[in-house]
Design a protein around this motif. Structure first.
Motif, PDB file in Angstrom:
ATOM      1  N   UNK A  98     107.080 -22.038  70.587  1.00 39.89           N
ATOM      2  CA  UNK A  98     105.871 -21.270  70.304  1.00 39.89           C
ATOM      3  C   UNK A  98     106.146 -19.784  70.506  1.00 39.89           C
ATOM      4  N   UNK A  99     105.614 -18.984  69.589  1.00 45.59           N
ATOM      5  CA  UNK A  99     105.793 -17.542  69.648  1.00 45.59           C
ATOM      6  C   UNK A  99     104.499 -16.865  70.094  1.00 45.59           C
ATOM      7  N   UNK A 100     104.638 -15.864  70.964  1.00 40.07           N
ATOM      8  CA  UNK A 100     103.470 -15.048  71.303  1.00 40.07           C
ATOM      9  C   UNK A 100     103.775 -13.590  70.986  1.00 40.07           C
ATOM     10  N   UNK A 101     102.755 -12.867  70.558  1.00 41.75           N
ATOM     11  CA  UNK A 101     102.938 -11.481  70.144  1.00 41.75           C
ATOM     12  C   UNK A 101     102.389 -10.512  71.176  1.00 41.75           C
ATOM     13  N   UNK A 102     102.844  -9.262  71.069  1.00 41.09           N
ATOM     14  CA  UNK A 102     102.313  -8.198  71.919  1.00 41.09           C
ATOM     15  C   UNK A 102     102.417  -6.883  71.175  1.00 41.09           C
ATOM     16  N   UNK A 103     101.841  -5.846  71.747  1.00 44.71           N
ATOM     17  CA  UNK A 103     101.881  -4.516  71.131  1.00 44.71           C
ATOM     18  C   UNK A 103     103.175  -3.770  71.443  1.00 44.71           C
ATOM     19  N   UNK A 104     104.125  -4.428  72.101  1.00 44.68           N
ATOM     20  CA  UNK A 104     105.409  -3.804  72.367  1.00 44.68           C
ATOM     21  C   UNK A 104     106.051  -4.307  73.645  1.00 44.68           C
ATOM     22  N   UNK A 105     107.354  -4.133  73.735  1.00 35.93           N
ATOM     23  CA  UNK A 105     108.099  -4.530  74.926  1.00 35.93           C
ATOM     24  C   UNK A 105     107.596  -3.766  76.142  1.00 35.93           C
ATOM     25  N   UNK A 106     107.200  -4.495  77.171  1.00 33.54           N
ATOM     26  CA  UNK A 106     106.701  -3.866  78.382  1.00 33.54           C
ATOM     27  C   UNK A 106     105.245  -3.459  78.323  1.00 33.54           C
ATOM     28  N   UNK A 107     104.565  -3.787  77.236  1.00 36.94           N
ATOM     29  CA  UNK A 107     103.147  -3.451  77.107  1.00 36.94           C
ATOM     30  C   UNK A 107     102.302  -4.365  77.989  1.00 36.94           C
ATOM     31  N   UNK A 108     101.028  -4.001  78.158  1.00 36.54           N
ATOM     32  CA  UNK A 108     100.134  -4.834  78.956  1.00 36.54           C
ATOM     33  C   UNK A 108      99.996  -6.223  78.366  1.00 36.54           C
ATOM     34  N   UNK A 109      99.939  -6.317  77.035  1.00 30.04           N
ATOM     35  CA  UNK A 109      99.866  -7.631  76.384  1.00 30.04           C
ATOM     36  C   UNK A 109     101.105  -8.466  76.703  1.00 30.04           C
ATOM     37  N   UNK A 110     102.273  -7.837  76.574  1.00 29.91           N
ATOM     38  CA  UNK A 110     103.525  -8.540  76.843  1.00 29.91           C
ATOM     39  C   UNK A 110     103.558  -9.069  78.273  1.00 29.91           C
ATOM     40  N   UNK A 111     103.248  -8.205  79.225  1.00 31.75           N
ATOM     41  CA  UNK A 111     103.359  -8.599  80.626  1.00 31.75           C
ATOM     42  C   UNK A 111     102.266  -9.590  81.036  1.00 31.75           C
ATOM     43  N   UNK A 112     101.109  -9.517  80.403  1.00 27.11           N
ATOM     44  CA  UNK A 112     100.054 -10.499  80.682  1.00 27.11           C
ATOM     45  C   UNK A 112     100.503 -11.886  80.241  1.00 27.11           C
ATOM     46  N   UNK A 113     101.075 -11.969  79.040  1.00 23.51           N
ATOM     47  CA  UNK A 113     101.576 -13.258  78.559  1.00 23.51           C
ATOM     48  C   UNK A 113     102.786 -13.718  79.367  1.00 23.51           C
TER      49      UNK A 113
ATOM     50  N   UNK B  58     100.030  -7.071  65.898  1.00 20.14           N
ATOM     51  CA  UNK B  58     100.322  -8.267  66.704  1.00 20.14           C
ATOM     52  C   UNK B  58      99.226  -9.310  66.532  1.00 20.14           C
ATOM     53  N   UNK B  59      97.971  -8.865  66.392  1.00 20.56           N
ATOM     54  CA  UNK B  59      96.859  -9.788  66.170  1.00 20.56           C
ATOM     55  C   UNK B  59      96.863 -10.284  64.726  1.00 20.56           C
ATOM     56  N   UNK B  60      97.175  -9.388  63.785  1.00 18.73           N
ATOM     57  CA  UNK B  60      97.192  -9.745  62.363  1.00 18.73           C
ATOM     58  C   UNK B  60      98.127 -10.905  62.082  1.00 18.73           C
ATOM     59  N   UNK B  61      99.283 -10.918  62.736  1.00 22.95           N
ATOM     60  CA  UNK B  61     100.238 -11.989  62.479  1.00 22.95           C
ATOM     61  C   UNK B  61      99.840 -13.308  63.131  1.00 22.95           C
ATOM     62  N   UNK B  62      98.980 -13.265  64.137  1.00 18.42           N
ATOM     63  CA  UNK B  62      98.413 -14.516  64.662  1.00 18.42           C
ATOM     64  C   UNK B  62      97.400 -15.052  63.658  1.00 18.42           C
ATOM     65  N   UNK B  63      96.586 -14.173  63.111  1.00 13.37           N
ATOM     66  CA  UNK B  63      95.614 -14.576  62.084  1.00 13.37           C
ATOM     67  C   UNK B  63      96.336 -15.182  60.879  1.00 13.37           C
ATOM     68  N   UNK B  64      97.486 -14.599  60.533  1.00  9.78           N
ATOM     69  CA  UNK B  64      98.259 -15.075  59.383  1.00  9.78           C
ATOM     70  C   UNK B  64      99.001 -16.375  59.658  1.00  9.78           C
ATOM     71  N   UNK B  65      99.070 -16.782  60.929  1.00 12.66           N
ATOM     72  CA  UNK B  65      99.751 -18.020  61.276  1.00 12.66           C
ATOM     73  C   UNK B  65     101.226 -17.881  61.538  1.00 12.66           C
TER      74      UNK B  65
ATOM     75  N   UNK C  59      86.286 -18.028  62.737  1.00  9.00           N
ATOM     76  CA  UNK C  59      87.222 -19.138  62.600  1.00  9.00           C
ATOM     77  C   UNK C  59      88.636 -18.763  62.226  1.00  9.00           C
ATOM     78  N   UNK C  60      88.930 -17.472  62.136  1.00 13.35           N
ATOM     79  CA  UNK C  60      90.296 -17.056  61.799  1.00 13.35           C
ATOM     80  C   UNK C  60      91.230 -17.188  63.000  1.00 13.35           C
ATOM     81  N   UNK C  61      90.642 -17.151  64.187  1.00 12.71           N
ATOM     82  CA  UNK C  61      91.359 -17.401  65.430  1.00 12.71           C
ATOM     83  C   UNK C  61      90.515 -18.352  66.264  1.00 12.71           C
TER      84      UNK C  61
END
Length: 327
Positions: free
Chosen positions: A157-172, A194-201, A220-222
């Motif tokens: 499984x892949x998870x996305x973030x707004x960049x290496x070391x970002x708050x999103x990255x470190x939260x995940x 990062x959100x767009x590519x989750x919506x895109x699957x 329902x897109x997410x």
């Protein structure tokens, strides 16, 4: 008329200076502010930190009768703005508006200031709650099911973030550490892609703010599974936290807060904080913030300082664990 000698004049001047220095602290605080306040904003115009800072600044200007001028200094994870304020005169006339990333950057960068000494926490103004979301093709409806699904597929499984070391990255990364999951991080240049590519699957899961994901998961897109903060948010009262969903102790809040130069009189910091707290917790302000996906707080300088120290220590451990090297 008796003539005053230069020596006598010097003595009188010394007395005058001593009297000014001896002015009671309450008198100095009562006189604040008596001129323009500069609010240095750590992120670019238009984002949540900027709009919140300007919103609060406008109110302070109206209440105190002195201009509060926004000065955007984005870049380097907020450290450019933080350094400006850290080196400013500690008189309450230069303030920093920044985000929770303030507690992450000390572990990612070599700073020209000490964030825990050279900057004085004034108030955590608001929280921008985050939410854990998945693509609808992932057959899970809650956090426990996600954990079970991911454990059966280590590394797949892949998870996305707004960049290496970002708050999103470190939260995940923290979520994976606390649950024993092996998921693959895919960094992007910003939250939107990062959100767009989750919506895109193309990506299975991510965390992002309520304001940026609500239009997707309400249509329902997410699929939203839980909020990531320490407590439930009024913006999504029906959604449990990750901690309530089977990961005890988990909690990450993305906050926007005010700081002053480190040796600023604490009485001045308290005066600022009290007005900020009063404003953000007014019913009408509270409603406006909630529409923007923000929870009003207005914490005291002492509460905020304790949080900043705790979060700085926590993220240092997470950064070390994921192997991100300081720049």
């Amino acid at each position: 008329m008796q003539r005053t000698t230069p020596r006598a004049f010097g003595a009188l001047a010394g007395v005058a200076i001593s009297l000014c220095a001896a002015m009671p602290a309450h008198a100095q605080v009562a006189a604040y502010p008596s001129k323009t306040i500069r609010m240095v904003i750590a992120l670019a115009p238009g984002g949540g930190v900027d709009t919140t800072g300007r919103f609060i600044g406008q109110h302070l200007s109206q209440v105190w009768g002195q201009p509060v001028v926004a000065d955007n200094r984005p870049g380097a994870g907020g450290t450019i703005a933080a350094e400006v304020v850290a080196h400013a005169p500690p008189d309450g006339y230069t303030l920093l508006m920044t985000s929770a990333g303030f507690t992450i950057t000390p572990s990612l960068m070599k700073l020209q200031y000490d964030p825990l000494k050279d900057l004085l926490p004034v108030s955590l103004a608001v929280v921008s709650p985050g939410v854990l979301v998945v693509h609808p093709s992932i057959p899970v409806k809650n956090v426990k099911e996600l954990i079970a699904f991911a454990k059966a597929r280590p590394g797949q499984l892949f998870y996305s973030s707004s960049g290496q070391g970002s708050a999103q990255h470190l939260t995940m990364a923290l979520f994976c550490q606390m649950t024993g999951l092996q998921m693959t991080h895919v960094p992007y240049k910003g939250t939107a892609p990062s959100v767009t590519d989750v919506v895109a699957g193309r990506i299975a899961v991510t965390v992002a703010s309520v304001i940026s994901t609500r239009p997707m998961f309400t249509t329902g897109k997410l699929r939203a599974l839980a909020t990531v903060g320490h407590k439930r948010t009024p913006a999504l009262p029906e959604y449990p936290t990750i901690a309530e969903s089977g990961v005890p102790g988990f909690g990450v809040d993305n906050w926007y807060g005010l700081f002053a130069p480190g040796s600023t009189d604490k009485a001045i910091a308290t005066k600022i904080q009290q007005e900020v707290a009063r404003f953000v917790n007014q019913p009408e302000t509270h409603k406006l913030l909630l529409k923007q996906g923000l929870d009003a707080v207005g914490s005291s300088p002492e509460e905020f300082a304790k949080l900043v120290a705790q979060e700085t220590a926590r993220w240092a451990k997470v950064v070390k664990a994921v192997g991100v090297q300081p720049q």
